[in-house]
Scaffold this active site. Structure first.
Site, PDB file in Angstrom:
ATOM      1  N   HIS A 164       0.795  -1.229   0.000  1.00  0.00           N
ATOM      2  CA  HIS A 164       0.000   0.000   0.000  1.00  0.00           C
ATOM      3  C   HIS A 164       0.827   1.278   0.000  1.00  0.00           C
ATOM      4  O   HIS A 164       0.273   2.364  -0.150  1.00  0.00           O
ATOM      5  CB  HIS A 164      -0.956   0.016   1.197  1.00  0.00           C
ATOM      6  CG  HIS A 164      -0.275   0.370   2.490  1.00  0.00           C
ATOM      7  ND1 HIS A 164       0.450  -0.534   3.199  1.00  0.00           N
ATOM      8  CD2 HIS A 164      -0.196   1.545   3.160  1.00  0.00           C
ATOM      9  CE1 HIS A 164       0.945   0.069   4.272  1.00  0.00           C
ATOM     10  NE2 HIS A 164       0.575   1.326   4.276  1.00  0.00           N
TER      11      HIS A 164
HETATM   12  C1  UD1 Z   1      -2.056   5.898   5.447  1.00  0.00           C
HETATM   13  C2  UD1 Z   1      -0.745   6.399   6.047  1.00  0.00           C
HETATM   14  C3  UD1 Z   1       0.257   5.279   6.092  1.00  0.00           C
HETATM   15  C4  UD1 Z   1      -0.306   4.049   6.789  1.00  0.00           C
HETATM   16  C5  UD1 Z   1      -1.610   3.678   6.113  1.00  0.00           C
HETATM   17  C6  UD1 Z   1      -2.250   2.470   6.763  1.00  0.00           C
HETATM   18  C7  UD1 Z   1      -0.218   8.762   5.573  1.00  0.00           C
HETATM   19  C8  UD1 Z   1       0.648   9.676   4.807  1.00  0.00           C
HETATM   20  N1  UD1 Z   1      -0.156   7.463   5.240  1.00  0.00           N
HETATM   21  O1  UD1 Z   1      -1.808   5.535   4.113  1.00  0.00           O
HETATM   22  O2  UD1 Z   1       1.400   5.712   6.803  1.00  0.00           O
HETATM   23  O3  UD1 Z   1       0.617   2.999   6.697  1.00  0.00           O
HETATM   24  O4  UD1 Z   1      -2.507   4.801   6.197  1.00  0.00           O
HETATM   25  O5  UD1 Z   1      -3.278   1.973   5.958  1.00  0.00           O
HETATM   26  O6  UD1 Z   1      -0.920   9.199   6.462  1.00  0.00           O
HETATM   27  N2  UD1 Z   1      -9.039   5.134   0.992  1.00  0.00           N
HETATM   28  C9  UD1 Z   1     -10.250   4.481   0.970  1.00  0.00           C
HETATM   29  N3  UD1 Z   1     -10.914   4.313   2.166  1.00  0.00           N
HETATM   30  C10 UD1 Z   1     -10.443   4.771   3.340  1.00  0.00           C
HETATM   31  C11 UD1 Z   1      -9.216   5.456   3.355  1.00  0.00           C
HETATM   32  C12 UD1 Z   1      -8.531   5.628   2.174  1.00  0.00           C
HETATM   33  O7  UD1 Z   1     -10.704   4.056  -0.070  1.00  0.00           O
HETATM   34  O8  UD1 Z   1     -11.100   4.558   4.373  1.00  0.00           O
HETATM   35  C13 UD1 Z   1      -8.294   5.289  -0.270  1.00  0.00           C
HETATM   36  C14 UD1 Z   1      -8.509   6.628  -0.923  1.00  0.00           C
HETATM   37  O9  UD1 Z   1      -8.468   6.437  -2.305  1.00  0.00           O
HETATM   38  C15 UD1 Z   1      -7.289   7.404  -0.494  1.00  0.00           C
HETATM   39  C16 UD1 Z   1      -6.228   6.328  -0.455  1.00  0.00           C
HETATM   40  O10 UD1 Z   1      -6.916   5.156   0.000  1.00  0.00           O
HETATM   41  O11 UD1 Z   1      -6.980   8.454  -1.345  1.00  0.00           O
HETATM   42  C17 UD1 Z   1      -5.081   6.638   0.457  1.00  0.00           C
HETATM   43  O12 UD1 Z   1      -5.548   6.889   1.782  1.00  0.00           O
HETATM   44  P1  UD1 Z   1      -4.665   7.795   2.774  1.00  0.00           P
HETATM   45  O13 UD1 Z   1      -5.339   7.873   4.085  1.00  0.00           O
HETATM   46  O14 UD1 Z   1      -4.304   9.061   2.093  1.00  0.00           O
HETATM   47  O15 UD1 Z   1      -3.318   6.991   2.906  1.00  0.00           O
HETATM   48  P2  UD1 Z   1      -3.006   5.426   3.089  1.00  0.00           P
HETATM   49  O16 UD1 Z   1      -2.445   4.941   1.807  1.00  0.00           O
HETATM   50  O17 UD1 Z   1      -4.160   4.680   3.667  1.00  0.00           O
END
Ligand code: UD1
Length: 354
Positions: free
Chosen positions: A204
């Site tokens: 991820h």
């Molecule tokens: C975040 C953390 C990372 C951690 C990870 C655990 C940061 C910079 N990164 O990364 O350190 O290891 O969480 O999972 O804070 N999305 C969904 N549903 C959700 C949340 C996110 O579909 O409930 C999708 C969205 O498209 C979003 C993408 O995942 O844009 C990324 O989510 P984001 O919270 O920005 O970062 P993670 O990759 O989850």
């Protein structure tokens, strides 16, 4: 003493659980603020339910966005919450955008900040998590370090006086859940035999998912592995693979939804190995005695590399041989503590409260 925890993403709910339980054994007040960074039930609600964490008192509902948008949204939403509660400690966890925003808003309001899981360093300045860790450590008043190496990293940055070694709270929750799921079968997608060897995989990190060529190379390497790969696909991986036209369900790969924590532990326990770019999962595999292969150039948890329990394989060369390596010899060290870190966290907060 009033402690206000700020959490937002899946690994932070896991770290919050033992701290919430330890605080519940005391007279201290505990306010839980969920930023809403993770909002899918599979990444959020199930963790609160399974790990018996009290419902958040406040949900800021910020959702997804670019780093600036997400961090800024949390920052501006925190002011009225901190103004209302005026805690003795704002406690932030790990290295996500929710961590940095929570720390920064507290600092701006002159409220004491404690950082749980302080002192980890990848020294990879391209990682958003590395900025979040360094900036949070330098902003915080109390640095709660999980390991001796983390203490050394903090000392090297001039932060020794604010640092306390408390152990790793993820060990607390992992050991409790491991014992509870000992008899539970793994949750496997159709076509994967629970009696045969299989790998558990998660990908991820932005550096692996957000570049089409890199992601295609990883998926091709996983598809060619000599045993089934249970790919627990984070929404970010699914979205990027779709954007780039990369099919995940091919060769050895069996995609599945992210698992709730107890089922994750049960499944890893019975696997032949883990392949991941997650920091938490590297350490969970190590603590469960399951070999791990990490698709990154470095790790924040270098203790896991000892004896070959974790191997870094960023260039994917020879991945089949690496995941098939003989099981390493057991170690007689316990770098992540004995499962009592959360009480040490509460004691440190009590000792250092203003
Ligand atoms: C975040 C953390 C990372 C951690 C990870 C655990 C940061 C910079 N990164 O990364 O350190 O290891 O969480 O999972 O804070 N999305 C969904 N549903 C959700 C949340 C996110 O579909 O409930 C999708 C969205 O498209 C979003 C993408 O995942 O844009 C990324 O989510 P984001 O919270 O920005 O970062 P993670 O990759 O989850």
């Amino acid at each position: 003493m009033k402690v206000l925890s700020v959490v937002g993403a899946r690994p932070q709910f896991v770290k919050l659980a033992p701290v919430a339980h330890a605080l519940r054994e005391t007279d201290h007040e505990h306010v839980i603020v969920h930023t809403g960074q993770h909002y899918d039930s599979r990444l959020s609600d199930v963790f609160f339910a399974d790990l018996k964490i009290p419902e958040p008192d406040v949900n800021l509902g910020v959702g997804s966005g670019s780093h600036g948008v997400q961090t800024g949204a949390i920052l501006s939403a925190m002011d009225p919450v901190l103004e209302e509660h005026r805690p003795d400690w704002v406690l932030v966890y790990g290295d996500t955008n929710s961590t940095l925003a929570g720390a920064l808003s507290a600092v701006k309001m002159h409220l004491p900040v404690a950082h749980l899981e302080a002192g980890l360093r990848s020294r990879n300045r391209r990682m958003p998590e590395e900025h979040n860790r360094v900036l949070t450590d330098h902003a915080a008043d109390l640095l709660l370090a999980p390991t001796r190496l983390a203490m050394d990293n903090l000392a090297a940055e001039g932060l020794a006086e604010r640092s306390v070694l408390v152990g790793d709270v993820m060990t607390d929750v992992l050991y409790a859940v491991r014992d509870a799921v000992a008899a539970q079968p793994p949750r496997l997608p159709d076509g994967v035999d629970a009696d045969g060897p299989f790998l558990v995989c998660t990908i991820h990190r932005a550096e692996n998912t957000d570049d089409a060529d890199r992601l295609a190379a990883i998926v091709t390497a996983l598809a060619g592995l000599p045993m089934p790969v249970v790919l627990l696909a984070h929404p970010r991986l699914v979205a990027r693979a779709r954007d780039f036209g990369i099919e995940l369900a091919r060769g050895a790969i069996h995609p599945a939804q992210p698992l709730p924590y107890p089922e994750m532990v049960a499944t890893v326990l019975r696997s032949r190995g883990v392949v991941t770019d997650s920091g938490g999962l590297q350490k969970e595999a190590f603590l469960l005695g399951v070999p791990c292969t990490t698709l990154r150039t470095e790790t924040e948890w270098p203790e896991t590399l000892e004896g070959g329990w974790n191997v870094l394989a960023p260039d994917l060369v020879g991945l089949a041989e690496i995941v098939n390596r003989p099981r390493p010899e057991p170690l007689d060290t316990a770098p992540y503590g004995d499962g009592t870190a959360a009480r040490a966290v509460v004691a440190a907060l009590e000792r250092h409260a203003r």
